[in-house]
Design an enzyme around this catalytic site. Structure first.
Site, PDB file in Angstrom:
ATOM      1  N   HIS A   1      -8.176  -3.921  -1.209  1.00  0.00           N
ATOM      2  CA  HIS A   1      -7.380  -4.035   0.015  1.00  0.00           C
ATOM      3  C   HIS A   1      -6.334  -2.920   0.099  1.00  0.00           C
ATOM      4  CE1 HIS A   1      -5.344  -6.298   3.303  1.00  0.00           C
ATOM      5  NE2 HIS A   1      -4.267  -5.698   2.797  1.00  0.00           N
ATOM      6  N   GLU A   2      -5.536  -2.803  -0.947  1.00  0.00           N
ATOM      7  CA  GLU A   2      -4.446  -1.806  -0.883  1.00  0.00           C
ATOM      8  C   GLU A   2      -5.010  -0.388  -0.841  1.00  0.00           C
ATOM      9  OE1 GLU A   2      -1.872  -3.173  -0.014  1.00  0.00           O
ATOM     10  OE2 GLU A   2      -2.196  -5.190  -0.768  1.00  0.00           O
TER      11      GLU A   2
ATOM     12  N   GLU B   1      -3.816  -4.469   9.283  1.00  0.00           N
ATOM     13  CA  GLU B   1      -4.300  -5.476   8.327  1.00  0.00           C
ATOM     14  C   GLU B   1      -5.716  -5.972   8.619  1.00  0.00           C
ATOM     15  OE1 GLU B   1      -2.945  -5.815   5.565  1.00  0.00           O
ATOM     16  OE2 GLU B   1      -0.931  -5.012   5.936  1.00  0.00           O
TER      17      GLU B   1
ATOM     18  N   TYR C   1      -4.768 -10.570   9.812  1.00  0.00           N
ATOM     19  CA  TYR C   1      -5.694 -10.242   8.717  1.00  0.00           C
ATOM     20  C   TYR C   1      -7.108 -10.739   9.018  1.00  0.00           C
ATOM     21  CZ  TYR C   1      -1.718  -9.144   5.617  1.00  0.00           C
ATOM     22  OH  TYR C   1      -0.603  -8.585   5.045  1.00  0.00           O
TER      23      TYR C   1
ATOM     24  N   HIS D   1      -6.077   0.561   2.610  1.00  0.00           N
ATOM     25  CA  HIS D   1      -4.961   0.959   3.482  1.00  0.00           C
ATOM     26  C   HIS D   1      -4.773   2.485   3.489  1.00  0.00           C
ATOM     27  CE1 HIS D   1      -3.009  -2.508   5.231  1.00  0.00           C
ATOM     28  NE2 HIS D   1      -2.865  -3.128   4.082  1.00  0.00           N
TER      29      HIS D   1
ATOM     30  N   GLU E   1       0.807  -1.225   0.000  1.00  0.00           N
ATOM     31  CA  GLU E   1       0.000   0.000   0.000  1.00  0.00           C
ATOM     32  C   GLU E   1       0.838   1.272   0.000  1.00  0.00           C
ATOM     33  OE1 GLU E   1       0.417  -2.249   2.394  1.00  0.00           O
ATOM     34  OE2 GLU E   1       0.294  -1.411   4.414  1.00  0.00           O
TER      35      GLU E   1
ATOM     36  N   ASP F   1       8.252 -10.118  10.686  1.00  0.00           N
ATOM     37  CA  ASP F   1       7.655 -11.024   9.707  1.00  0.00           C
ATOM     38  C   ASP F   1       6.926 -12.198  10.381  1.00  0.00           C
ATOM     39  OD1 ASP F   1       7.903 -10.361   7.043  1.00  0.00           O
ATOM     40  OD2 ASP F   1       8.884 -12.277   6.578  1.00  0.00           O
TER      41      ASP F   1
HETATM   42  N1  BES Z   1       1.046  -4.407   3.697  1.00  0.00           N
HETATM   43  C1  BES Z   1       0.778  -5.683   3.162  1.00  0.00           C
HETATM   44  C2  BES Z   1       2.010  -6.381   2.648  1.00  0.00           C
HETATM   45  C3  BES Z   1       3.094  -6.587   3.685  1.00  0.00           C
HETATM   46  C4  BES Z   1       2.782  -6.942   4.982  1.00  0.00           C
HETATM   47  C5  BES Z   1       4.403  -6.432   3.323  1.00  0.00           C
HETATM   48  C6  BES Z   1       3.799  -7.112   5.903  1.00  0.00           C
HETATM   49  C7  BES Z   1       5.413  -6.614   4.250  1.00  0.00           C
HETATM   50  C8  BES Z   1       5.113  -6.938   5.540  1.00  0.00           C
HETATM   51  C9  BES Z   1      -0.264  -5.625   2.037  1.00  0.00           C
HETATM   52  O1  BES Z   1      -1.253  -4.686   2.244  1.00  0.00           O
HETATM   53  C10 BES Z   1      -0.941  -6.951   2.005  1.00  0.00           C
HETATM   54  O2  BES Z   1      -1.578  -7.288   2.954  1.00  0.00           O
HETATM   55  N2  BES Z   1      -0.787  -7.681   0.908  1.00  0.00           N
HETATM   56  C11 BES Z   1      -1.368  -8.980   0.725  1.00  0.00           C
HETATM   57  C12 BES Z   1      -2.539  -8.926  -0.198  1.00  0.00           C
HETATM   58  C13 BES Z   1      -3.827  -8.634   0.448  1.00  0.00           C
HETATM   59  C14 BES Z   1      -4.948  -8.656  -0.593  1.00  0.00           C
HETATM   60  C15 BES Z   1      -4.171  -9.540   1.587  1.00  0.00           C
HETATM   61  C16 BES Z   1      -0.341  -9.874   0.058  1.00  0.00           C
HETATM   62  O3  BES Z   1       0.655  -9.361  -0.429  1.00  0.00           O
HETATM   63  O4  BES Z   1      -0.566 -11.072   0.002  1.00  0.00           O
HETATM   64 ZN    ZN Z   2      -2.577  -5.204   3.754  1.00  0.00          ZN
END
Ligand code: BES
Ligand code: ZN
Length: 648
Positions: free
Chosen positions: A338-339, A361, A427, A342, A314, A419
């Site tokens: 989703h993005e 999230e 989520y 954010h 995002e 991580d």
């Molecule tokens: N912000 C996240 C991606 C992220 C989280 C990067 C933690 C690094 C550390 C992004 O908004 C996200 O949640 N992406 C998901 C897709 C979403 C539709 C659930 C993904 O990349 O799978």
């Molecule tokens: Zn996200």
């Protein structure tokens, strides 16, 4: 002290010129209010300060307000030469400024005070795994700006440098960054906690055929430079945390989607991307009706090459997205919802530390569902919610025995990689918690609450406890019994799923699961009723097949539905996961091609894991990985190295 020099015509000069900023006025006001002494603890400015176990910075002392960044992107050496100039406020008269760095070479530090530049003294502290090293810069009470000359190294895990063959056009190299969670410090020396925000301006020099884009607005037309280079300028007037700093450089085209939205992609991908994301403006309008004004000006989407390790990121004003959502039928656009969401949850009201990640999230998944429901109807959205709940149940099952604390919404990640906390729990459990609250208070009250939350706390960090406090004041009105009945404490601080979880039912998915049941009972694939199925029914169907299936039954499925040649990355990945345990060899070549081409971690992890479980599979997985690994992003490499026990 010497007079400031123009710094080779770059952009420090205007930045270093002292300005009467809002911050300066605040400092002067505080000076007057304190009766002549400007040095006072930061608390006086009314900011909530939270300790962040993943940062060396000390925002309670000197704190940053604005970054002026110069970046010289060199594809030959795969490094960025940078100059980061931090405007600071030193209300507590601290003698040091502490920033986060990891794997950066710091060349020089200069200080600015009243228009004069002096050489700065700095040290790099002890290296800590994951966190890197604190950059400790000596400052004076009057220091206004700190300029750091630095260079990135091969250790810059935020950066992925792609060779031309890894792009769609195959002619030019590509670079993109991924700063979340704690990787901004590998390409910019910065305070790296999500609770610290700053505005920024940037100038980025790149080879002339390439375009640079950032999570910011374009400040001017690009300028041609000698030596076949080009300079792009950006301006980010809204304060953002470091994890939202982003840059991409490549051969990019642009297509408008609406008045304030558009898509960037490699030229050959542009048309399909613009088609896939046609509903973006509608999504923006839905968001604004539900959650309040969009505060970031433009909303563009950048489609990256397939090695992008996430589905989406995002980055403000410019979502980064994987091309694996270009399914050709708009079935995977929940990712855009989703993005985009954010832009409220996360980018406007931001998790104070990674322990509060669910505030980013879980809220965003909740908002995403509200957008999807508005645009495509309740039944469609309920399919997505049900798929999410099923994935959550699997994750909880995996974690509950050995790591029950990782199934709490509020995490404790001190001493761990952030991580580790980035699971479906934040989520999907976060989503269910908010949906439970919506159902308890009714949409009208709940929506008013959400809007008030985004208004009241915009551009601020939020802790889990801060959210619970606001909930208590605005909706519970101190009613302890109600809090007990809703099991608030269990949802946030307890393991697994409390028993008052919302009912999530999708008739369409139940039919798909029933079809899987018939197939398991011996019905042939061609006899199943699959007309009108979307991606989501296919996924549910595949997930409900027994495992392992015999080779002839897998062949029957493949013949009837052409699964091995599916162009839909989600279906293809799920099919590989069904076919592997049964030893269905026709998938092996396509699987290898997929693993070499695509770097999205969500696909790589289960595929390598499943492949490694098959007879002789670990050897095969490692052989494929040896080929694919140089094309993966460092965050994907970190994960897959672990899965395959890979030593570089
Ligand atoms: N912000 C996240 C991606 C992220 C989280 C990067 C933690 C690094 C550390 C992004 O908004 C996200 O949640 N992406 C998901 C897709 C979403 C539709 C659930 C993904 O990349 O799978
Ligand atoms: Zn996200």
């Amino acid at each position: 002290m010497k007079k400031i020099r123009s710094n080779q015509g770059r952009l420090f000069y205007p930045a270093l010129r002292p300005r009467r900023s809002a911050g300066l006025l605040l400092a002067l006001w505080l000076l007057a209010a304190a009766g002549g002494c400007a040095c006072r603890p930061r608390g006086g400015a009314g900011t909530v300060l939270v300790r962040d176990p993943h940062s060396f910075s000390r925002p309670g002392e000197a704190f940053v307000t604005h970054l002026t960044l110069f970046l010289d992107v060199d594809f030959d050496s795969r490094t960025i030469k940078g100059e980061a100039s931090w405007r600071i406020q030193n209300l507590s008269c601290s003698r040091e400024l502490r920033l986060d760095t990891r794997g950066l070479t710091i060349r020089r530090v200069q200080l600015l005070e009243e228009g004069r530049v002096s050489e700065g003294h700095f040290t790099l502290g002890e290296e800590m795994p994951l966190l890197g090293q604190p950059l400790v810069i000596g400052i004076e009470p009057g220091t206004e700006e700190v300029l750091i000359e630095y260079e990135t190294t091969g250790e810059a895990d935020a950066l992925q440098w792609l060779a031309p063959r890894q792009t769609a056009g195959k002619r030019h190299p590509f670079l993109f960054t991924q700063s979340q969670a704690i990787l901004a410090r590998t390409w910019i020396p910065c305070p790296d906690p999500p609770a610290v925000r700053f505005t920024y301006t940037a100038a980025v020099e790149v080879p002339a055929p390439l375009t640079a884009v950032m999570s910011a607005g374009r400040a001017a037309k690009p300028e041609a430079l000698p030596g076949g280079r080009k300079r792009y300028r950006f301006e980010m007037p809204q304060a953002v945390p470091s994890y939202l700093m982003a840059l991409a450089v490549g051969e990019l085209g642009f297509r408008a989607l609406g008045e304030r939205s558009g898509v960037y992609a490699e030229p050959s991908v542009l048309e399909s991307a613009a088609w896939e994301f046609a509903d973006t403006e509608k999504m923006m309008r839905a968001c604004e009706e539900l959650f309040g004004p969009y505060r970031w000006g433009r909303y563009d989407i950048l489609v990256l090459p397939p090695s992008f390790p996430f589905g989406g990121m995002e980055n403000p004003r410019l979502t980064f997205a994987t091309p694996t959502i270009l399914a050709g039928d708009r079935s995977l656009v929940a990712l855009v919802a989703h993005e985009l969401a954010h832009s409220w949850s996360g980018n406007l009201v931001t998790n104070a530390t990674w322990d509060d990640f669910w505030l980013n999230e879980g809220f965003t998944v909740y908002l995403e569902h509200r957008i999807m429901e508005r645009l495509y109807g309740k039944a469609y959205d309920e399919m997505l919610a049900r798929l999410g709940l099923d994935e959550l149940s699997n994750t909880i099952e995996e974690l509950i025995e050995d790591h029950p604390e990782d199934t709490h919404l509020k995490l404790d990640l001190a001493g761990r990689d952030p991580d580790d906390g980035m699971t479906d729990v934040a989520y999907e459990k976060g989503y269910l918690f908010l949906r439970m609250l919506e159902e308890a208070f009714g949409r009208e009250r709940w929506d008013a609450f959400l809007r008030a939350y985004f208004d009241r706390f915009s551009f601020q960090p939020m802790t889990t406890e801060g959210f619970l406090g606001f909930l208590d004041r605005e909706l519970l009105e101190g009613d302890r019994e109600l809090a007990e009945k809703l099991r608030l404490h269990a949802w946030v601080y307890g393991p697994g799923l409390p028993d008052n979880l919302p009912r999530v039912r999708s008739e369409a998915l139940e039919k798909a699961a029933a079809a899987a049941g018939y197939f398991a009972a011996g019905v042939s694939a061609a006899a199943l009723k699959t007309d009108g199925w979307t991606t989501h029914e296919w996924l549910h169907f595949l997930r409900h097949l027994p495992s392992p299936l015999a080779v002839d039954r897998l062949a029957d499925l493949d013949r009837a539905f052409g699964l091995t040649s599916s162009k839909n990355s989600e279906i293809l990945c799920q099919w590989f996961l069904v076919a592997l345990p049964g030893g269905y060899s026709p998938v092996m070549e396509p699987l290898e091609r997929f693993l070499v081409r695509v770097g999205r971690r969500k696909f790589l992890s289960p595929l390598y894991r499943e492949l490694a479980k098959t007879p002789g599979g670990l050897k095969r997985a490692r052989a494929i990985y040896a080929r694919a690994r140089p094309g993966y992003h460092p965050v994907a490499i970190g994960t897959i190295d672990g899965i395959l026990g890979w030593k570089d």
